[in-house]
Write an enzyme that holds these catalytic residues in place. Sequence first.
Site, mmCIF file in Angstrom:
data_model
loop_
_atom_site.group_PDB
_atom_site.id
_atom_site.type_symbol
_atom_site.label_atom_id
_atom_site.label_comp_id
_atom_site.label_asym_id
_atom_site.label_seq_id
_atom_site.Cartn_x
_atom_site.Cartn_y
_atom_site.Cartn_z
ATOM 1 N N GLY A 94 4.436 0.237 3.650
ATOM 2 C CA GLY A 94 5.310 1.111 2.870
ATOM 3 C C GLY A 94 6.151 2.003 3.755
ATOM 4 O O GLY A 94 7.316 2.295 3.436
ATOM 5 N N ARG A 122 4.774 -1.615 -5.200
ATOM 6 C CA ARG A 122 4.864 -0.167 -4.970
ATOM 7 C C ARG A 122 6.266 0.350 -5.294
ATOM 8 O O ARG A 122 7.262 -0.331 -5.066
ATOM 9 C CB ARG A 122 4.456 0.154 -3.533
ATOM 10 C CG ARG A 122 3.010 -0.206 -3.259
ATOM 11 C CD ARG A 122 2.619 -0.026 -1.822
ATOM 12 N NE ARG A 122 2.631 1.369 -1.422
ATOM 13 C CZ ARG A 122 2.314 1.804 -0.207
ATOM 14 N NH1 ARG A 122 1.976 0.918 0.721
ATOM 15 N NH2 ARG A 122 2.337 3.079 0.085
ATOM 16 N N SER A 165 6.794 14.109 -0.490
ATOM 17 C CA SER A 165 6.642 12.789 0.103
ATOM 18 C C SER A 165 7.340 12.737 1.446
ATOM 19 O O SER A 165 8.566 12.859 1.525
ATOM 20 C CB SER A 165 7.225 11.706 -0.821
ATOM 21 O OG SER A 165 7.295 10.461 -0.140
ATOM 22 N N ASP A 313 -3.709 10.561 2.817
ATOM 23 C CA ASP A 313 -4.336 9.327 3.268
ATOM 24 C C ASP A 313 -5.847 9.449 3.394
ATOM 25 O O ASP A 313 -6.560 8.438 3.391
ATOM 26 C CB ASP A 313 -3.762 8.903 4.623
ATOM 27 C CG ASP A 313 -2.345 8.363 4.519
ATOM 28 O OD1 ASP A 313 -1.982 7.883 3.430
ATOM 29 O OD2 ASP A 313 -1.607 8.443 5.512
#
Length: 430
Positions: A94, A122, A165, A313
């Site tokens: 990603g 995604r 993000s 994560d």
Amino acid sequence: MKKLINSLNSGLNGELLIPGDKSISHRSIMLGSIANGETTIKNFLMSDDCISTINAFKDMGVEIEQNENNIIVHGVGFHGLKKPNKDLDMGNSGTSTRLMMGLLAGQNFDSNLIGDNSLSKRPMKRISTPLEQMGAQIKLNENTLPAIIHGKSLNEIDYTLPIASAQVKSAIILAAIQAKNKSTIKEPIKTRNHTELMLNTFSPNTIITEENTITINPVTQLIGQNINVPGDISSAAFFLVAGAITKNSNITLKNIGINQTRTGILKVLNLMGANYTLLNQNLDGEPTADINIKSSSLKPINLTEQDIPMMIDELPLVGLLAACANGVSKITGAKELRFKETDRIKTLVQEFKKLGISITELEDGFIIDGSKNWNPTDLLLDSHGDHRIGMTMAIAALLIKDSTTLKDSESINISYPTFFNDLNKLIKTS
């Protein structure tokens, strides 16, 4: 199937060098490729994701030499990339996909990004929307890959991120350095800043950050650099958690990146009362330290949306810490977990329940009662093709008495190809 290590009463002991940071490895290839001159990268992470980035730039005419985990990128300059003669395959990455959408949007050729089945599910519109506001022309398959990018001249943007993000922010930055005038990005919550730090190394004063506002100046050229990639704290986190939850453990992880936008796992360990210490700190550039962790008695924790960006994560591991704590922990504000390699909320709940962990699924997180004993009902665990779920379950298995196996353990190669070897090193020295 991978047979996992169980019932580790002797603990984990010794020193470990963690592979290079994945986020920094990706960015070093990208910026090195569009720089003038050579960029030398030491301790590069040779994982599947990072190799996808290397291959994509090779397909665009960049010469990249590889010698184990040392890389030399022969930069082609700011406008030297060539139109690829085939689709650019992002594999499962990603980061590669989203950052390259921003970079390629301002080039003078068309490109098509594809990925594997997981990556192709995604969401990508969160990237294409701000880029299109800059004048980019991007065609998605509704909200997902493939992405056809018609490179063209870009305009500046003043953009407020609707969600925190680093990937969206970085995509806009890589587009904005190609724009006609300076751009600004406002973050609701600070996210990892590797792109900003590295860009200012390749081209000083390109990025100016004041609190949560980032100003990006257009760039005319980048100059090749020497980059020493620190150990990845997201990978180190698996052994930090393993050391905390297994008896008789004493581990030192060497040269770990402790960038303040990435140290959420250390904050969690601190709040939960874990026995860890930072040693040999170096705060120049990307800050680093050695981290020592010992067996710990853990307290429960409550995390909310403000905490999540610094540890997105590592949240499956936070769940494992909570499952070993003396009380009820609650993690909310983490809906972004549903849009990772898997729906990590759903898959974590499913796999934890196999081990008899008391976990309740929430729309944006989970509740875990670590004070209850684990009563495993199914010892065939599944990574679901997600590297972080796979490694989390391998660490959880250290506490299980009976033989446990992991389905699709190969997914761990996406970010940490030497994970099981490194785990065995700490057992052999115990």
